[in-house]
Write an enzyme that holds these catalytic residues in place. Structure first.
Site, PDB file in Angstrom:
ATOM      1  N   ASP A 171       0.848  -1.184   0.000  1.00 53.53           N
ATOM      2  CA  ASP A 171       0.000   0.000   0.000  1.00 53.53           C
ATOM      3  C   ASP A 171       0.886   1.237   0.000  1.00 53.53           C
ATOM      4  O   ASP A 171       1.747   1.402   0.868  1.00 53.53           O
ATOM      5  CB  ASP A 171      -0.894  -0.005   1.249  1.00 53.53           C
ATOM      6  CG  ASP A 171      -1.960   1.080   1.207  1.00 53.53           C
ATOM      7  OD1 ASP A 171      -2.380   1.451   0.095  1.00 53.53           O
ATOM      8  OD2 ASP A 171      -2.391   1.529   2.272  1.00 53.53           O
ATOM      9  N   TYR A 225       1.314   5.640  -0.439  1.00 56.92           N
ATOM     10  CA  TYR A 225       0.798   6.836   0.248  1.00 56.92           C
ATOM     11  C   TYR A 225       1.079   8.009  -0.683  1.00 56.92           C
ATOM     12  O   TYR A 225       1.875   8.877  -0.394  1.00 56.92           O
ATOM     13  CB  TYR A 225       1.543   6.955   1.582  1.00 56.92           C
ATOM     14  CG  TYR A 225       1.051   7.977   2.576  1.00 56.92           C
ATOM     15  CD1 TYR A 225      -0.275   8.020   2.987  1.00 56.92           C
ATOM     16  CD2 TYR A 225       1.957   8.874   3.152  1.00 56.92           C
ATOM     17  CE1 TYR A 225      -0.699   8.931   3.934  1.00 56.92           C
ATOM     18  CE2 TYR A 225       1.544   9.793   4.102  1.00 56.92           C
ATOM     19  CZ  TYR A 225       0.211   9.820   4.491  1.00 56.92           C
ATOM     20  OH  TYR A 225      -0.208  10.715   5.442  1.00 56.92           O
ATOM     21  N   HIS A 256      -3.866  14.147   0.359  1.00 53.96           N
ATOM     22  CA  HIS A 256      -4.182  13.309   1.515  1.00 53.96           C
ATOM     23  C   HIS A 256      -3.065  13.378   2.561  1.00 53.96           C
ATOM     24  O   HIS A 256      -3.328  13.576   3.763  1.00 53.96           O
ATOM     25  CB  HIS A 256      -4.394  11.865   1.075  1.00 53.96           C
ATOM     26  CG  HIS A 256      -4.568  10.905   2.219  1.00 53.96           C
ATOM     27  ND1 HIS A 256      -5.669  10.930   3.047  1.00 53.96           N
ATOM     28  CD2 HIS A 256      -3.771   9.896   2.680  1.00 53.96           C
ATOM     29  CE1 HIS A 256      -5.554   9.981   3.962  1.00 53.96           C
ATOM     30  NE2 HIS A 256      -4.412   9.345   3.764  1.00 53.96           N
ATOM     31  N   ARG A 273       0.265  16.586  12.898  1.00 53.48           N
ATOM     32  CA  ARG A 273       1.597  17.160  13.135  1.00 53.48           C
ATOM     33  C   ARG A 273       1.508  18.674  12.986  1.00 53.48           C
ATOM     34  O   ARG A 273       0.430  19.256  13.008  1.00 53.48           O
ATOM     35  CB  ARG A 273       2.611  16.559  12.147  1.00 53.48           C
ATOM     36  CG  ARG A 273       2.942  15.097  12.415  1.00 53.48           C
ATOM     37  CD  ARG A 273       4.109  14.628  11.541  1.00 53.48           C
ATOM     38  NE  ARG A 273       3.774  14.656  10.115  1.00 53.48           N
ATOM     39  CZ  ARG A 273       3.156  13.656   9.477  1.00 53.48           C
ATOM     40  NH1 ARG A 273       2.818  12.576  10.136  1.00 53.48           N
ATOM     41  NH2 ARG A 273       2.887  13.746   8.186  1.00 53.48           N
ATOM     42  N   GLU A 332     -10.929   4.102   2.893  1.00 56.31           N
ATOM     43  CA  GLU A 332      -9.904   4.816   2.142  1.00 56.31           C
ATOM     44  C   GLU A 332     -10.138   4.542   0.668  1.00 56.31           C
ATOM     45  O   GLU A 332     -10.083   3.392   0.218  1.00 56.31           O
ATOM     46  CB  GLU A 332      -8.485   4.393   2.561  1.00 56.31           C
ATOM     47  CG  GLU A 332      -8.136   4.855   3.965  1.00 56.31           C
ATOM     48  CD  GLU A 332      -6.655   4.713   4.285  1.00 56.31           C
ATOM     49  OE1 GLU A 332      -5.933   4.065   3.492  1.00 56.31           O
ATOM     50  OE2 GLU A 332      -6.219   5.239   5.321  1.00 56.31           O
ATOM     51  N   ASP A 368      -9.424   0.398   1.257  1.00 56.36           N
ATOM     52  CA  ASP A 368      -8.501  -0.061   2.286  1.00 56.36           C
ATOM     53  C   ASP A 368      -9.022   0.412   3.644  1.00 56.36           C
ATOM     54  O   ASP A 368      -8.673   1.494   4.119  1.00 56.36           O
ATOM     55  CB  ASP A 368      -7.100   0.488   2.014  1.00 56.36           C
ATOM     56  CG  ASP A 368      -6.045  -0.214   2.838  1.00 56.36           C
ATOM     57  OD1 ASP A 368      -6.274  -1.373   3.232  1.00 56.36           O
ATOM     58  OD2 ASP A 368      -4.989   0.391   3.088  1.00 56.36           O
ATOM     59  N   TYR A 420       0.839   3.100  15.445  1.00 61.12           N
ATOM     60  CA  TYR A 420       1.647   3.261  14.228  1.00 61.12           C
ATOM     61  C   TYR A 420       3.054   3.794  14.451  1.00 61.12           C
ATOM     62  O   TYR A 420       3.917   3.668  13.583  1.00 61.12           O
ATOM     63  CB  TYR A 420       0.900   4.108  13.189  1.00 61.12           C
ATOM     64  CG  TYR A 420       1.070   5.592  13.310  1.00 61.12           C
ATOM     65  CD1 TYR A 420       1.844   6.298  12.376  1.00 61.12           C
ATOM     66  CD2 TYR A 420       0.449   6.322  14.311  1.00 61.12           C
ATOM     67  CE1 TYR A 420       1.984   7.666  12.454  1.00 61.12           C
ATOM     68  CE2 TYR A 420       0.581   7.691  14.402  1.00 61.12           C
ATOM     69  CZ  TYR A 420       1.349   8.364  13.469  1.00 61.12           C
ATOM     70  OH  TYR A 420       1.489   9.721  13.552  1.00 61.12           O
ATOM     71  N   LYS A 453      -5.097  -1.793  10.026  1.00 58.76           N
ATOM     72  CA  LYS A 453      -5.275  -1.995   8.593  1.00 58.76           C
ATOM     73  C   LYS A 453      -5.560  -3.448   8.213  1.00 58.76           C
ATOM     74  O   LYS A 453      -6.266  -3.709   7.237  1.00 58.76           O
ATOM     75  CB  LYS A 453      -4.007  -1.555   7.853  1.00 58.76           C
ATOM     76  CG  LYS A 453      -3.766  -0.065   7.875  1.00 58.76           C
ATOM     77  CD  LYS A 453      -4.678   0.640   6.891  1.00 58.76           C
ATOM     78  CE  LYS A 453      -4.251   2.085   6.698  1.00 58.76           C
ATOM     79  NZ  LYS A 453      -5.068   2.758   5.694  1.00 58.76           N
ATOM     80  N   THR A 481      -4.744   6.476  -0.242  1.00 60.47           N
ATOM     81  CA  THR A 481      -5.968   7.276  -0.324  1.00 60.47           C
ATOM     82  C   THR A 481      -5.852   8.351  -1.396  1.00 60.47           C
ATOM     83  O   THR A 481      -4.853   9.064  -1.471  1.00 60.47           O
ATOM     84  CB  THR A 481      -6.265   7.928   1.038  1.00 60.47           C
ATOM     85  OG1 THR A 481      -6.317   6.913   2.032  1.00 60.47           O
ATOM     86  CG2 THR A 481      -7.575   8.682   1.010  1.00 60.47           C
TER      87      THR A 481
END
Length: 411
Positions: A122, A124, A129, A138, A195, A229, A240, A249, A345
């Protein structure tokens, strides 16, 4: 192309598409088929009619639970199968017209997971996103981590829990950190999310130590699918760091039953977003590597109608499939036929184009109102999530159908 077969208006499965899948009935074991209009066409029966005679395709390749052996024939043969079917469906004198057993309504068959998935990665790869998530969790001024614009970030997921559209998913259990507590509790996730993703199916094997260039990558991609997902945001938030997603997940991902070939998507190539700073040489590419694929997500609570909550597009992806595959194999990692690579996503710039509830409801701060007046910040028990995708240009439509799954209560 003009076909003699009846195809409903706005069908995803036009004569220009011819996607591959696996179907069965109570009296027919799983086998390879294609979709045309609201019907399926059985390739085992088509083979009996002799249309593939020159290709020397063994019966066992088509009378099969998965497409892997068919894909292993290579693009030269699989593309020829697709072309022959198109020719027969346009030929008024085709033997297809007089064979009643060749076609079945899609509503009368059971569709299966089309691929025996060996490994699942998967990525990113949507900058919108990644930026949205970074802003939420953050520093908003530094939403992207330093490596994000230099490489397609990805992780290895769980292949065994990928299911075909129509199979339901149970709400996962896991460790969650309550507010103002340093100690977690084990409970059902209260922040289950979808997702919106697309996946591509690897079409050729490589040996350990082999690298694939961006120029050659598409030769290793058989086709694309819709992909949900599923994610449990509260479990993910706790677990995580430092190694990434795990129980948040691996409880389930949903995949559409039809694999649309890259060849069918050829007319819909578009230029991708500009990449700054300049990528390293092994990630450089030429040509149009993104695809204009319209995407939507709907939520349907139990016993009510659906509400479309997102309109997005695959063309928004910052990192394209060729770059993903080049990066994946840049260290010599081998890939196998049937491996699945998901996009991550897919979000656009506008709030209604975000590809997850995390973004659409902005972490629970902006609930989404459904058509029946109910509100959602995340997915509730017995909600069904439906994703659809299609391309359309110059009167030609090529679509993916849908991937749908209902969220059931925790076991």
């Amino acid at each position: 192309m003009k076909t003699w077969i009846s195809i409903p208006n706005q069908s995803d499965f036009t004569i220009y598409n011819i996607p591959f899948g696996i179907y069965s009935t109570p009296s027919t074991k799983p086998r390879v088929c294609i979709a045309i209009g609201n019907q399926i066409l059985d390739l085992v029966i088509a083979r009996k009619l002799g249309v593939f005679k020159g290709l020397k395709i063994k019966k066992s390749v088509l009378k099969n639970k998965f497409l892997n052996d068919f894909i292993a024939l290579g693009k030269e043969k699989t593309n020829k199968v697709r072309e022959i079917i198109q020719q027969e469906l346009c030929d008024e004198k085709s033997a297809f017209r007089t064979n009643a057993t060749l076609f079945l309504l899609q509503t009368e068959v059971q569709m299966h997971l089309p691929i025996a998935i060996g490994d699942y990665t998967d990525f990113y790869s949507s900058i919108e996103h990644a930026t949205n998530v970074g802003m939420m969790f953050r520093d908003p001024a530094n939403a992207l981590l330093p490596n994000w614009k230099h490489l397609p970030v990805g992780y290895h997921g769980r292949a065994s829990s990928i299911v075909v559209s129509g199979e339901n998913i149970h709400r996962p259990m896991g460790q969650v950190q309550p507010p103002n507590s340093d100690i977690p509790v084990f409970k059902a996730s209260s922040r289950v999310d979808f997702e919106l993703e697309m996946g591509f199916i690897v079409g050729k094997n490589t040996s350990l130590g082999t690298k694939i260039s961006t120029a050659d990558a598409e030769n290793y991609i058989f086709g694309k699918v819709l992909f949900n997902d599923w994610s449990a945001r509260d479990i993910q938030k706790w677990e995580y760091v430092p190694l990434g997603p795990f129980l948040a997940k691996n409880f389930g991902s949903s995949m559409s039953p039809w694999v649309v070939t890259l060849e069918a998507l050829e007319p819909f190539r578009v230029k991708g977003p500009g990449q700054e700073p300049k990528v390293l040489p092994y990630l450089e590419y030429d040509g149009l590597k993104n695809y204009d694929i319209n995407l939507e997500v709907a939520i349907q609570p139990k016993n009510t109608s659906e509400t479309i909550v997102s309109h997005s597009n695959f063309k928004f992806m910052y990192w394209n499939m060729s770059q993903q595959l080049a990066h994946h194999t840049s260290n010599g990692c081998n890939i196998k036929i049937g491996d699945l690579m998901a996009s991550g996503t897919i979000s656009g710039k506008e709030p209604n184009s975000y590809g997850s509830m995390l973004e659409l409801a902005w972490g629970g701060q902006k609930p989404i109102t459904l058509n029946d007046g109910e509100k959602r910040t995340f997915i509730e028990d017995y909600d069904t999530v439906i994703m659809r995708g299609f391309c359309e240009k110059d009167g030609i439509r090529v679509g993916f159908g849908e991937v749908k799954s209902q969220l059931l209560p925790a076991l």
